[in-house]
Design a protein around this motif. Structure first.
Motif, mmCIF file in Angstrom:
data_model
loop_
_atom_site.group_PDB
_atom_site.id
_atom_site.type_symbol
_atom_site.label_atom_id
_atom_site.label_comp_id
_atom_site.label_asym_id
_atom_site.label_seq_id
_atom_site.Cartn_x
_atom_site.Cartn_y
_atom_site.Cartn_z
ATOM 1 N N VAL A 288 46.665 40.234 39.772
ATOM 2 C CA VAL A 288 47.662 40.231 38.708
ATOM 3 C C VAL A 288 48.070 38.784 38.435
ATOM 4 C CG1 VAL A 288 49.967 40.994 38.056
ATOM 5 C CG2 VAL A 288 48.455 42.544 39.305
ATOM 6 N N ALA B 40 57.595 38.128 43.249
ATOM 7 C CA ALA B 40 57.483 39.373 44.003
ATOM 8 C C ALA B 40 58.348 39.259 45.246
ATOM 9 C CB ALA B 40 56.030 39.652 44.390
ATOM 10 N N ARG C 132 56.667 42.694 40.861
ATOM 11 C CA ARG C 132 56.248 43.460 42.034
ATOM 12 C C ARG C 132 57.428 43.496 42.995
ATOM 13 N NH1 ARG C 132 53.948 47.446 44.861
ATOM 14 N NH2 ARG C 132 51.714 47.104 44.534
ATOM 15 N N GLU D 220 61.235 46.773 36.976
ATOM 16 C CA GLU D 220 60.305 47.374 36.024
ATOM 17 C C GLU D 220 60.439 46.723 34.653
ATOM 18 O OE1 GLU D 220 58.888 51.819 35.922
ATOM 19 O OE2 GLU D 220 60.829 51.650 34.905
ATOM 20 N N GLU E 278 46.075 41.849 45.220
ATOM 21 C CA GLU E 278 46.835 41.960 43.972
ATOM 22 C C GLU E 278 47.570 40.689 43.593
ATOM 23 O OE1 GLU E 278 50.916 44.019 42.407
ATOM 24 O OE2 GLU E 278 49.784 45.137 43.906
ATOM 25 N N ASP F 88 50.489 36.672 38.166
ATOM 26 C CA ASP F 88 51.812 36.142 38.491
ATOM 27 C C ASP F 88 51.611 34.662 38.798
ATOM 28 O OD1 ASP F 88 52.778 38.712 38.265
ATOM 29 O OD2 ASP F 88 52.986 39.046 40.417
ATOM 30 N N ALA G 178 52.665 39.147 35.466
ATOM 31 C CA ALA G 178 51.618 40.011 34.919
ATOM 32 C C ALA G 178 51.157 39.509 33.547
ATOM 33 C CB ALA G 178 52.067 41.458 34.858
ATOM 34 N N ARG H 178 54.684 48.719 39.370
ATOM 35 C CA ARG H 178 54.531 47.753 40.457
ATOM 36 C C ARG H 178 55.591 47.944 41.544
ATOM 37 N NH1 ARG H 178 53.564 41.763 38.593
ATOM 38 N NH2 ARG H 178 52.412 41.782 40.564
#
Length: 433
Positions: A381, A133, A158, A153, A372, A383, A428, A197
């Motif tokens: 999530v 992220a 994220r 995406e 998150e 990750d 994810a 995200r």
């Protein structure tokens, strides 16, 4: 009815509830540190649903990594996607470096094909370094934002980014106008903010490249979209601070420029913040704004030494960042090692627990995303990164054989390890590497 996607990961789990106390003893994991060796992480439809010592039943496909370190994915709070082309460029300080290297590289992203290829390369490299992220600077071009969000995406990452605002003191091809900035920003917000995200960040390059009118626009956009973010730079370099003083003679300070335009707040991340005074730090505390410490960049460009311990003790919210391409590596391991060295030059010590908290739960909290990402707990999530402690026969392997505590092992791993120890990444809940 569709069957849930399930995965059970087994390994040695390390994450953080909160930052350890600055004076904590290190012979055992201090408060805030969650160390769960040989545990199972149960993931369903991309989210963590349980952490347990006992093996799951046959409904759970297993991926067993005994003896491996399972960490939340790293989070980078300040990094420039187009600057991979100029990383490790020789010999200048900030302002000359921007003109000689950065701006020419960013102009190339006006081409949609260049932006698409560059975004894919950049995000793949983040993942290859264990970063899942990020808060990212694109360029002034609307297409650069589309390219980054599209690539993120596709990877399930994220990502927080948004068009750079630059209407002065930049080359032709990198300037916009207030009207163009407003039109492009609103279109991008409508298209991307909150989609999957993705989240939008109003991106003021730094005060010198935006007029007062454009800074007003950024403040208005931030106020109109309270779930969006603001990212910029502040007080990185003494020459830059002097330039801002000349450009904004009525402002209280460099930070004061942003303050009077409504750009400070708990969703605002300002990179560097080395050359701030007591009033500036009081404003940061009062507004909840975040300073993103970028140690490899500060060392490489000779910008100065950031006082992490001092700012934390004062109650300033902090995060850690690579700042590539001023920074010389996308590896947050390398970034954390540099943060230790910057602190040591000031007679301070940053322990491994504090450093790893900063790059995971700390950075998540700085972005208002602690619910998150950044932790290995139900509801978050999934990750997750799997790391080897060392490669057999290496100097690190030899050193770890003489470590007598978890902290000693982690500290050696941070100082001597790098992305070559990364074994697998799940974004994810889906394995990407």
């Amino acid at each position: 009815m569709t069957e849930p996607r399930r995965l059970a990961l087994r390994g040695d789990l390390l994450d953080f509830i909160h930052a350890p106390p600055p004076d904590a003893a290190l012979d055992a994991p201090p408060p805030g540190v969650r160390w769960r060796p040989d545990h199972w992480l149960l993931i369903e439809d991309g989210r963590i649903v349980a952490v347990q010592a006992e093996a799951p039943d046959a409904r759970w496909p297993r991926d067993e990594r005994p003896g491996r370190l399972l960490l939340p994915g790293f989070i980078d709070t300040h990094v420039h996607a187009p600057q991979l082309d100029v990383i490790a460029s020789y010999g200048t300080e900030l302002l000359d470096w921007l003109n000689r290297y950065t701006f020419p590289a960013e102009k190339a992203w006006a081409d949609p094909a260049v932006a698409a290829a560059g975004s894919a390369r950049f995000l793949d490299q983040l993942l290859a370094h264990g970063t899942t992220a990020a808060l990212v600077f694109p360029t002034v071009h609307k297409g650069s934002v589309d390219a980054l969000f599209t690539a993120a995406e596709a990877r399930g990452m994220r990502l927080i980014t948004g068009k750079c605002l630059m209407d002065r003191h930049a080359p032709e091809g990198l300037r916009d106008t207030v009207a163009e900035a407003e039109r492009d920003s609103l279109e991008l917000i409508q298209r991307w903010h909150g989609r999957g995200r993705n989240a939008y960040a109003h991106t003021v390059r730094f005060a010198p490249t935006s007029s007062e009118a454009q800074l007003d626009l950024a403040g208005a956009l931030l106020a109109a979209h309270p779930s969006s973010y603001l990212q910029t730079h502040v007080a990185e370099n003494r020459a830059e601070v002097d330039w801002v003083r000349q450009l904004f003679p009525t402002a209280r300070s460099y930070l004061g420029v942003y303050e009077r335009h409504g750009l400070l707040g708990p969703r605002s991340t300002l990179a560097h913040g080395i050359w701030l005074d007591d009033n500036d730090r009081a404003a940061l505390r009062a507004t909840g704004s975040v300073i993103a410490h970028s140690p490899t960049s500060n060392l490489f460009l000779g910008s100065g030494l950031f006082d992490w311990r001092g700012r934390a003790a004062e109650g300033v919210r902090l995060s850690i960042a690579s700042d590539v391409g001023g920074g010389v590596s996308l590896s947050l391991q390398r970034t954390l090692a540099a943060a230790y060295q910057v602190a040591a030059l000031q007679g301070q010590r940053l322990d491994a627990f504090t450093l790893l908290h900063a790059a995971t739960a700390g950075n998540a909290d700085s972005l208002q995303l602690g619910h998150e990402i950044g932790r290995l707990e139900p509801g978050c999530v999934a990750d997750v990164c799997c790391w080897r402690w060392a490669d057999a026969g290496s100097v690190l392997d030899h050193r770890l054989g003489r470590a007598d505590s978890l902290h000693e092992r982690l500290f050696a791993w941070l100082m001597l390890g790098d992305e070559r120890l990364l074994e697998a990444v799940w974004v994810a809940g889906t394995q990407s590497t």
